[in-house]
Design a protein around this motif. Structure first.
Motif, PDB file in Angstrom:
ATOM      1  N   ASN A   1       0.630  -1.083  -0.103  1.00  0.00           N
ATOM      2  CA  ASN A   1       0.337  -0.148  -0.228  1.00  0.00           C
ATOM      3  C   ASN A   1       0.809   1.179  -0.320  1.00  0.00           C
ATOM      4  OD1 ASN A   1      -1.844  -1.676  -0.053  1.00  0.00           O
ATOM      5  ND2 ASN A   1      -2.646  -1.758   2.098  1.00  0.00           N
ATOM      6  N   LYS A   2       1.618   1.191   0.858  1.00  0.00           N
ATOM      7  CA  LYS A   2       2.929   2.279   0.693  1.00  0.00           C
ATOM      8  C   LYS A   2       3.516   2.589  -0.872  1.00  0.00           C
ATOM      9  CE  LYS A   2       5.962   5.679   2.010  1.00  0.00           C
ATOM     10  NZ  LYS A   2       5.480   6.317   2.611  1.00  0.00           N
ATOM     11  N   LEU A   3       3.912   1.033  -1.283  1.00  0.00           N
ATOM     12  CA  LEU A   3       4.724   1.753  -2.619  1.00  0.00           C
ATOM     13  C   LEU A   3       3.552   2.174  -3.515  1.00  0.00           C
ATOM     14  CD1 LEU A   3       6.805  -1.421  -2.717  1.00  0.00           C
ATOM     15  CD2 LEU A   3       7.664   0.828  -2.173  1.00  0.00           C
TER      16      LEU A   3
ATOM     17  N   GLU B   1      12.463   7.194   3.485  1.00  0.00           N
ATOM     18  CA  GLU B   1      11.059   6.607   3.923  1.00  0.00           C
ATOM     19  C   GLU B   1      10.825   5.404   3.547  1.00  0.00           C
ATOM     20  OE1 GLU B   1       7.962   9.041   4.962  1.00  0.00           O
ATOM     21  OE2 GLU B   1       9.042  10.343   6.254  1.00  0.00           O
ATOM     22  N   LEU B   2      10.910   4.818   2.758  1.00  0.00           N
ATOM     23  CA  LEU B   2      10.577   3.935   0.931  1.00  0.00           C
ATOM     24  C   LEU B   2      11.446   3.174   1.360  1.00  0.00           C
ATOM     25  CD1 LEU B   2       9.528   2.251  -0.763  1.00  0.00           C
ATOM     26  CD2 LEU B   2       9.829   4.094  -2.341  1.00  0.00           C
ATOM     27  N   LEU B   3      13.070   2.864   1.020  1.00  0.00           N
ATOM     28  CA  LEU B   3      13.936   2.383   1.173  1.00  0.00           C
ATOM     29  C   LEU B   3      13.985   2.458   2.961  1.00  0.00           C
ATOM     30  CD1 LEU B   3      16.914   4.629  -1.078  1.00  0.00           C
ATOM     31  CD2 LEU B   3      15.294   2.322  -1.275  1.00  0.00           C
ATOM     32  N   CYS B   4      13.801   2.413   3.357  1.00  0.00           N
ATOM     33  CA  CYS B   4      13.951   2.676   5.688  1.00  0.00           C
ATOM     34  C   CYS B   4      12.496   1.259   5.604  1.00  0.00           C
ATOM     35  CB  CYS B   4      13.504   3.833   6.323  1.00  0.00           C
ATOM     36  SG  CYS B   4      15.322   4.911   6.590  1.00  0.00           S
ATOM     37  N   LYS B   5      11.407   0.897   4.981  1.00  0.00           N
ATOM     38  CA  LYS B   5      10.493   0.174   5.039  1.00  0.00           C
ATOM     39  C   LYS B   5      10.796  -1.019   4.584  1.00  0.00           C
ATOM     40  CE  LYS B   5       5.960   3.258   5.830  1.00  0.00           C
ATOM     41  NZ  LYS B   5       6.290   2.825   7.144  1.00  0.00           N
ATOM     42  N   ILE B   6      11.544  -0.950   3.444  1.00  0.00           N
ATOM     43  CA  ILE B   6      12.584  -1.867   2.633  1.00  0.00           C
ATOM     44  C   ILE B   6      13.120  -2.640   3.347  1.00  0.00           C
ATOM     45  CG2 ILE B   6      13.357  -2.902   0.197  1.00  0.00           C
ATOM     46  CD1 ILE B   6      11.804  -0.404  -1.192  1.00  0.00           C
ATOM     47  N   LYS B   7      14.214  -2.145   4.330  1.00  0.00           N
ATOM     48  CA  LYS B   7      15.316  -2.349   4.821  1.00  0.00           C
ATOM     49  C   LYS B   7      14.567  -3.209   6.346  1.00  0.00           C
ATOM     50  CE  LYS B   7      19.044  -1.523   7.865  1.00  0.00           C
ATOM     51  NZ  LYS B   7      19.815  -0.102   8.192  1.00  0.00           N
ATOM     52  N   GLU B   8      12.960  -2.540   6.874  1.00  0.00           N
ATOM     53  CA  GLU B   8      12.883  -3.236   8.005  1.00  0.00           C
ATOM     54  C   GLU B   8      11.980  -4.283   7.543  1.00  0.00           C
ATOM     55  OE1 GLU B   8       8.403  -1.619  10.514  1.00  0.00           O
ATOM     56  OE2 GLU B   8      10.187  -0.638  10.282  1.00  0.00           O
ATOM     57  N   LEU B   9      11.437  -4.326   6.821  1.00  0.00           N
ATOM     58  CA  LEU B   9      10.930  -6.365   6.468  1.00  0.00           C
ATOM     59  C   LEU B   9      11.658  -7.020   6.005  1.00  0.00           C
ATOM     60  CD1 LEU B   9       8.506  -7.100   5.826  1.00  0.00           C
ATOM     61  CD2 LEU B   9       8.796  -6.167   3.546  1.00  0.00           C
ATOM     62  N   SER B  10      12.517  -6.807   4.899  1.00  0.00           N
ATOM     63  CA  SER B  10      13.824  -7.569   4.496  1.00  0.00           C
ATOM     64  C   SER B  10      14.546  -7.531   6.484  1.00  0.00           C
ATOM     65  CB  SER B  10      15.329  -6.856   4.031  1.00  0.00           C
ATOM     66  OG  SER B  10      16.039  -5.660   4.824  1.00  0.00           O
ATOM     67  N   GLN B  11      14.922  -7.272   7.563  1.00  0.00           N
ATOM     68  CA  GLN B  11      15.514  -7.223   8.057  1.00  0.00           C
ATOM     69  C   GLN B  11      14.377  -8.570   9.065  1.00  0.00           C
ATOM     70  OE1 GLN B  11      16.130  -3.367   9.900  1.00  0.00           O
ATOM     71  NE2 GLN B  11      18.194  -3.252   9.289  1.00  0.00           N
ATOM     72  N   GLU B  12      13.489  -8.336   8.944  1.00  0.00           N
ATOM     73  CA  GLU B  12      12.361  -8.715   9.810  1.00  0.00           C
ATOM     74  C   GLU B  12      12.625 -10.419   9.404  1.00  0.00           C
ATOM     75  OE1 GLU B  12       7.159  -8.953  11.523  1.00  0.00           O
ATOM     76  OE2 GLU B  12       8.764  -7.488  11.154  1.00  0.00           O
ATOM     77  N   VAL B  13      12.038 -10.738   7.617  1.00  0.00           N
ATOM     78  CA  VAL B  13      11.409 -11.221   7.436  1.00  0.00           C
ATOM     79  C   VAL B  13      13.204 -12.539   7.147  1.00  0.00           C
ATOM     80  CG1 VAL B  13      11.517 -12.699   5.647  1.00  0.00           C
ATOM     81  CG2 VAL B  13       9.777 -10.435   5.644  1.00  0.00           C
TER      82      VAL B  13
END
Length: 127
Positions: free
Chosen positions: A64-66, A108-120
């Motif tokens: 949704n953000k992207l 902010e977009l790149l931070c969200k992608i990084k956060e998701l990748s770290q969690e997964v």
């Protein structure tokens, strides 16, 4: 984007909006997730342990953000993120690319992608 995992993951999991023939289209426990994504895998038990309700929600929120499609592929000791940005990071002569709001949006977009990748990656490394 590609992330390395601690251990080798013998199964293949692909999360995408597109149809794909690798493995079976696995149904998840979230109708909302299934409206946004298809999940293909050769081992549904591994997919269920990795793609938890929290991960599904984060993937939906990121989509949704992207406001754009993306895919994740888990294979061997890697997780691959492919996002169809189009021209988002290309220079547009009609916009002031040095505008701080544009730069903040990209950051902010790149931070969200990084956060998701770290969690997964963290979840996968615990399996």
């Amino acid at each position: 984007m590609k992330a390395n995992l601690i251990k080798n993951f013998d199964n293949i999991i692909r999360i995408s909006k597109d149809s794909y023939s690798l493995g079976a289209n696995t149904k998840m426990d979230s109708e909302e997730f299934e409206r946004h994504f298809n999940l293909y895998t050769n081992n549904s038990m591994s997919a269920f342990s990795l793609i938890t309700p929290d991960v599904m929600l984060k993937l939906i929120n990121l989509k949704n953000k992207l406001n754009n499609n993306f895919e994740l592929v888990f294979w061997k000791d890697k997780v691959y993120f492919r996002i169809a940005f189009g021209r988002i990071f290309e220079i547009d002569n009609n916009k002031n690319e040095m505008d701080i709001s544009v730069m903040q949006e990209y950051y902010e977009l790149l931070c969200k992608i990084k956060e998701l990748s770290q969690e997964v990656v963290g979840i996968l490394n615990k399996i």
